[in-house]
Design an enzyme around this catalytic site. Structure first.
Site, PDB file in Angstrom:
ATOM      1  N   ASP A  27      -6.364  -6.859   4.172  1.00 44.02           N
ATOM      2  CA  ASP A  27      -7.507  -6.211   3.515  1.00 44.02           C
ATOM      3  C   ASP A  27      -8.412  -7.262   2.902  1.00 44.02           C
ATOM      4  O   ASP A  27      -9.627  -7.276   3.104  1.00 44.02           O
ATOM      5  CB  ASP A  27      -6.997  -5.248   2.434  1.00 44.02           C
ATOM      6  CG  ASP A  27      -8.137  -4.581   1.696  1.00 44.02           C
ATOM      7  OD1 ASP A  27      -9.074  -4.116   2.367  1.00 44.02           O
ATOM      8  OD2 ASP A  27      -8.105  -4.529   0.446  1.00 44.02           O
ATOM      9  N   TYR A  67       0.823  -1.216   0.000  1.00 50.36           N
ATOM     10  CA  TYR A  67       0.000   0.000   0.000  1.00 50.36           C
ATOM     11  C   TYR A  67       0.856   1.265   0.000  1.00 50.36           C
ATOM     12  O   TYR A  67       0.426   2.310  -0.452  1.00 50.36           O
ATOM     13  CB  TYR A  67      -0.905   0.046   1.233  1.00 50.36           C
ATOM     14  CG  TYR A  67      -2.239  -0.632   1.065  1.00 50.36           C
ATOM     15  CD1 TYR A  67      -2.319  -1.970   0.709  1.00 50.36           C
ATOM     16  CD2 TYR A  67      -3.428   0.072   1.293  1.00 50.36           C
ATOM     17  CE1 TYR A  67      -3.548  -2.585   0.584  1.00 50.36           C
ATOM     18  CE2 TYR A  67      -4.656  -0.546   1.161  1.00 50.36           C
ATOM     19  CZ  TYR A  67      -4.717  -1.873   0.810  1.00 50.36           C
ATOM     20  OH  TYR A  67      -5.929  -2.480   0.682  1.00 50.36           O
ATOM     21  N   LYS A  89       3.117 -15.186   2.456  1.00 52.45           N
ATOM     22  CA  LYS A  89       3.305 -15.920   1.196  1.00 52.45           C
ATOM     23  C   LYS A  89       4.800 -16.184   1.077  1.00 52.45           C
ATOM     24  O   LYS A  89       5.479 -15.798   0.117  1.00 52.45           O
ATOM     25  CB  LYS A  89       2.747 -15.087   0.031  1.00 52.45           C
ATOM     26  CG  LYS A  89       2.742 -15.795  -1.302  1.00 52.45           C
ATOM     27  CD  LYS A  89       1.716 -16.932  -1.411  1.00 52.45           C
ATOM     28  CE  LYS A  89       1.879 -17.653  -2.730  1.00 52.45           C
ATOM     29  NZ  LYS A  89       1.123 -18.932  -2.778  1.00 52.45           N
ATOM     30  N   ASP A 102      -2.937 -18.126   0.533  1.00 49.22           N
ATOM     31  CA  ASP A 102      -3.914 -18.850  -0.298  1.00 49.22           C
ATOM     32  C   ASP A 102      -4.610 -19.935   0.525  1.00 49.22           C
ATOM     33  O   ASP A 102      -5.839 -20.078   0.483  1.00 49.22           O
ATOM     34  CB  ASP A 102      -3.256 -19.418  -1.575  1.00 49.22           C
ATOM     35  CG  ASP A 102      -1.921 -20.119  -1.325  1.00 49.22           C
ATOM     36  OD1 ASP A 102      -1.419 -20.088  -0.184  1.00 49.22           O
ATOM     37  OD2 ASP A 102      -1.374 -20.706  -2.285  1.00 49.22           O
ATOM     38  N   ASP A 121     -12.350  -8.921   4.430  1.00 51.18           N
ATOM     39  CA  ASP A 121     -13.616  -8.901   3.672  1.00 51.18           C
ATOM     40  C   ASP A 121     -14.183 -10.309   3.589  1.00 51.18           C
ATOM     41  O   ASP A 121     -15.383 -10.526   3.777  1.00 51.18           O
ATOM     42  CB  ASP A 121     -13.397  -8.367   2.245  1.00 51.18           C
ATOM     43  CG  ASP A 121     -13.686  -6.877   2.119  1.00 51.18           C
ATOM     44  OD1 ASP A 121     -13.435  -6.137   3.095  1.00 51.18           O
ATOM     45  OD2 ASP A 121     -14.162  -6.453   1.044  1.00 51.18           O
TER      46      ASP A 121
HETATM   47  C1  IPM Z   1     -10.328  -0.968   4.125  1.00 51.93           C
HETATM   48  C2  IPM Z   1     -10.603  -0.371   2.772  1.00 51.93           C
HETATM   49  C3  IPM Z   1      -9.429   0.519   2.393  1.00 51.93           C
HETATM   50  C4  IPM Z   1      -8.200  -0.356   2.320  1.00 51.93           C
HETATM   51  C5  IPM Z   1      -9.620   1.311   1.090  1.00 51.93           C
HETATM   52  C6  IPM Z   1     -10.868   2.160   1.114  1.00 51.93           C
HETATM   53  C7  IPM Z   1      -8.415   2.145   0.771  1.00 51.93           C
HETATM   54  O1  IPM Z   1     -10.855  -1.352   1.827  1.00 51.93           O
HETATM   55  O2  IPM Z   1     -10.201  -0.205   5.099  1.00 51.93           O
HETATM   56  O3  IPM Z   1     -10.267  -2.193   4.229  1.00 51.93           O
HETATM   57  O4  IPM Z   1      -7.956  -1.002   1.286  1.00 51.93           O
HETATM   58  O5  IPM Z   1      -7.472  -0.403   3.301  1.00 51.93           O
HETATM   59 MN    MN Z   2     -10.913  -3.357   2.624  1.00 52.45          MN
END
Ligand code: IPM
Ligand code: MN
Length: 354
Positions: free
Chosen positions: A243, A142, A187, A219, A247
């Site tokens: 990240d 990032y 990884k 993975d 999710d």
């Molecule tokens: C998160 C979001 C952010 C990230 C984006 C909005 C930059 O997806 O906080 O997980 O990737 O960190």
């Molecule tokens: Mn995110």
């Protein structure tokens, strides 16, 4: 206690869910005799529109004077398919993380029993899941050097030993208060960064002999998370893997709309729901505010040390779910239509139960 909270609603559903969390915090202040002072600041697309900058200097200056930041989301579809736009809402979020050195992103995956049916995964697979992710937040790919010319682009992943050590320590300390198990995700079969990561986490583990450490390739971790989520206690990983995996892990809790997070450094911390600006449902009053409300709960625990107050929010949320109320994102076939509530009503239900 007197506390100053900087409120950054941001974009999309951030503008809808954050006011619900503020409402709940005001109720907590009233009930427990605290004084919470709120002020607002801009970040994201709304800040670009108003000032040309995704994170105006004024927001940073305000941040320095406050005890904690409550944040919603940034992002706008306008930027999605237009590579000519160099100034982007997400840059605001990355910059605030970096400015305040918020290196530890804590994302608890808490599954409420009432929501066992809300997930697309089988209840018997999910039952008993309780995971906390520690995602490194100000390093890795990032923040590495990146560039693009016409036909080529590159992004660089970089980690130093000290960056890995500090997030690893946070993870081990959390594990000591939980089931004493840390899974470090990398990884290392391909990336040098990951080999350094693995080596460093292994060394830090020596400081915590009671904690069991295992390493997992990312993975495999993605697969294990939905195959058998109960095997995980604390997970520690780098910025991008964290990240993606969080999710995915949100589906263990039934919905992204349930997941809160804390981004912590050595001073101020920022609290945000993990769901993002969700432009597809923004402005309809149907976004689930519980992730934002639970982020406020994390603020009370982690920044203010207010345990009873935090429990009051926790219990109120659990009670709302027990009473059968659901947002559209967490309802299932058995939810009666009259118990499906929108953003504002969900906020009120929590306030009533605090
Ligand atoms: C998160 C979001 C952010 C990230 C984006 C909005 C930059 O997806 O906080 O997980 O990737 O960190
Ligand atoms: Mn995110």
């Amino acid at each position: 206690m007197k506390k100053k909270i900087l409120v950054i609603e941001g974009d999309g559903i951030g503008k809808e869910v954050v006011p619900q969390a503020v409402k709940v915090l005001k109720k907590v202040a009233e009930k427990f005799g605290h004084e919470f002072e709120f002020d607002n600041a801009l970040m994201g697309h709304c800040a670009i529109e108003a000032t040309g900058e995704p994170l105006p200097e004024e927001t940073i200056e305000k941040g320095r004077k406050f005890d904690a930041i409550l944040f919603g989301a940034v992002g706008d579809p306008k930027y999605d398919n237009d590579p000519t736009l160099k100034v982007r809402p997400e840059q605001g979020l990355l910059k605030i993380r970096k400015t305040f050195e918020l290196f530890a992103n804590v994302r608890p995956i808490k599954l409420y029993d009432e929501l066992l049916g809300a997930s697309s995964l089988k209840p018997e697979v999910l039952s008993g899941s309780d995971i906390v992710f520690f995602r490194e937040l100000v390093g890795g790919i990032y923040f590495g050097e990146r560039a693009r010319d016409d036909n080529k682009a590159h992004d660089t992943m970089e980690y130093s030993v000290s960056e890995v050590e500090r997030i690893a320590r946070k993870a081990f300390e959390a594990a000591m208060l939980r089931r004493k198990k840390v899974t470090s995700v990398d990884k290392a079969n391909v990336l040098d960064c990951s080999r350094l990561w693995r080596e460093t986490v292994t060394k830090v583990a020596e400081e915590y002999p009671e904690v069991e450490l295992n390493h997992m390739y990312v993975d495999n971790a993605a697969m294990q998370l939905i195959k058998d989520p109960t095997q995980f206690d604390v997970v520690v990983t780098g910025n991008m893997f964290g990240d993606i995996l969080t999710d995915e892990a949100s589906q263990i809790a039934g919905s992204m709309g349930m997941l809160a997070s804390a981004s912590m450094g050595n001073e101020i911390a920022l609290y945000e729901p993990i769901h993002g600006s969700a432009p597809d449902i923004a402005g309809q009053g149907i976004a689930n505010p519980l992730a934002a409300i639970l982020s406020a709960q994390m603020m009370l625990t982690l920044s203010f040390g207010m345990k009873d107050e935090a429990d009051a929010i926790d219990n109120a949320v659990a009670q709302v779910l027990k009473d059968g109320y659901r947002g559209p994102d967490i309802k299932d076939a058995a939810t009666p239509e009259e118990l499906v509530v929108g953003t504002d009503a969900m906020g009120d239900l929590v306030v009533e139960r605090v």
